[in-house]
Design a protein around this motif. Sequence first.
Motif, mmCIF file in Angstrom:
data_model
loop_
_atom_site.group_PDB
_atom_site.id
_atom_site.type_symbol
_atom_site.label_atom_id
_atom_site.label_comp_id
_atom_site.label_asym_id
_atom_site.label_seq_id
_atom_site.Cartn_x
_atom_site.Cartn_y
_atom_site.Cartn_z
ATOM 1 N N GLY A 1 0.812 -1.214 0.000
ATOM 2 C CA GLY A 1 0.000 0.000 0.000
ATOM 3 C C GLY A 1 0.844 1.261 0.000
ATOM 4 O O GLY A 1 0.565 2.205 -0.755
ATOM 5 N N ASN A 2 1.884 1.286 0.825
ATOM 6 C CA ASN A 2 2.769 2.454 0.873
ATOM 7 C C ASN A 2 3.517 2.635 -0.440
ATOM 8 O O ASN A 2 3.745 3.767 -0.889
ATOM 9 N N PHE A 3 3.914 1.524 -1.061
ATOM 10 C CA PHE A 3 4.607 1.597 -2.355
ATOM 11 C C PHE A 3 3.737 2.307 -3.385
ATOM 12 O O PHE A 3 4.199 3.183 -4.124
ATOM 13 N N LEU A 4 2.453 1.943 -3.419
ATOM 14 C CA LEU A 4 1.546 2.561 -4.393
ATOM 15 C C LEU A 4 1.282 4.025 -4.064
ATOM 16 O O LEU A 4 1.264 4.880 -4.950
ATOM 17 N N LEU A 5 1.092 4.330 -2.773
ATOM 18 C CA LEU A 5 0.827 5.717 -2.382
ATOM 19 C C LEU A 5 1.999 6.636 -2.688
ATOM 20 O O LEU A 5 1.813 7.777 -3.135
ATOM 21 N N GLU A 6 3.223 6.144 -2.458
ATOM 22 C CA GLU A 6 4.410 6.974 -2.698
ATOM 23 C C GLU A 6 4.595 7.291 -4.160
ATOM 24 O O GLU A 6 5.320 8.224 -4.512
ATOM 25 N N ARG A 7 3.975 6.519 -5.040
ATOM 26 C CA ARG A 7 4.176 6.714 -6.480
ATOM 27 C C ARG A 7 2.984 7.360 -7.175
ATOM 28 O O ARG A 7 2.926 7.412 -8.390
ATOM 29 N N GLU A 8 2.036 7.826 -6.379
ATOM 30 C CA GLU A 8 0.940 8.573 -6.964
ATOM 31 C C GLU A 8 1.439 9.913 -7.494
ATOM 32 O O GLU A 8 2.205 10.597 -6.843
ATOM 33 N N THR A 9 0.988 10.291 -8.688
ATOM 34 C CA THR A 9 1.453 11.536 -9.283
ATOM 35 C C THR A 9 0.319 12.493 -9.617
ATOM 36 O O THR A 9 0.537 13.505 -10.250
ATOM 37 N N ASN A 10 -0.888 12.170 -9.239
ATOM 38 C CA ASN A 10 -1.984 13.095 -9.523
ATOM 39 C C ASN A 10 -3.009 13.057 -8.412
ATOM 40 O O ASN A 10 -2.935 12.250 -7.513
#
Length: 338
Positions: free
Chosen positions: A329-338
């Motif tokens: 979950g943290n991996f995906l959140l850290e890579r959000e760009t919008n």
Amino acid sequence: FRVLLSEAPEEDIVAIELLVQTGVLEEKSTLGGLTRMLSTLLQRRIARDEPGKDRLEDLGISVRSEQELDYCKVSILGRSAHTKLMLDSLAEALEKPLTLDELNWARKRFIDNFSDQQGAIGQLYDIFRQSFYRYHPYRGSHRGSELAMERVSLQTAQDFFTQNFAPNKMIMAMSGRFEPVTVEEQIKKKYSQRPFVPIKEVDIAWEAQPAEKEVFLSAGSEMGWLFVGYPAPSVASRDYASMRLISSALGEGLSSRLFTEIREKRSLCYEINSMYPVLRGPSHFLTYTITKPGNVYAAKKQFLVEIQKLKKDGITQLELDESRRKVIGNFLLERETN
């Protein structure tokens, strides 16, 4: 030159990230901060045209640059109609040789921003790395050295830029509404002519000290800070994934062992957290605790109790499953760009 494309046509947006494998291992102490200075200049080149006018901001395109110990990252975000413009701007920024005016601008920007306050955690983390790594380049900060950047010459900066911002030291990732075949052809056309460079493998001998080392600092503050760190596997190690899950179970989030045992049950601190940096070379597992000065020793004692429990009994299946969910979950959140 690796390109990762993920078509996501649901929204009219395109995100581009360029990762460049260059950092403190390439800089050594004599060029500390050069990656940071050049990535800032790269951001400016992408955003501005030759007369110096911002050509992307008016179109709603954002450009950011970041630097970590092992790499720098340039991120571009805009609408799908501007995909070609974004890719062209990035390619042009990487192709052009440096000029003295650009170097002086980047140098002034670096020096003006160098004294920005890091905060207590940043300052103490620097002190920890200096003590932990001793003569390894990781002892330094990705912020670099003000003196080194004052002295760097145009030729030195250009040589570093050519050697380290080369296609075979880069990975480009794109996601959004675009036609993959068209984009891939455009990228190949722009980057196929750029020369690859021999990659110098940086292998620096380093071993953690076998004995415990303590550093005590006193300050006129109502807060007490406790940093405790251990050697940890590099990202290339077969043990990396296991250590990532252990770090999560032990010190990341409100359900972690350290938070539960030290803060919730015993009220020995205001805040407790852990970090496990993703590094090419020897990494570290670090916990930091913010507490009252009178509680530092008790917090440290309980921390060591929890470490011994972990060594003796390991983690439970429930902790393992929860840690997996947190890490992903943290991996995906850290890579959000919008």
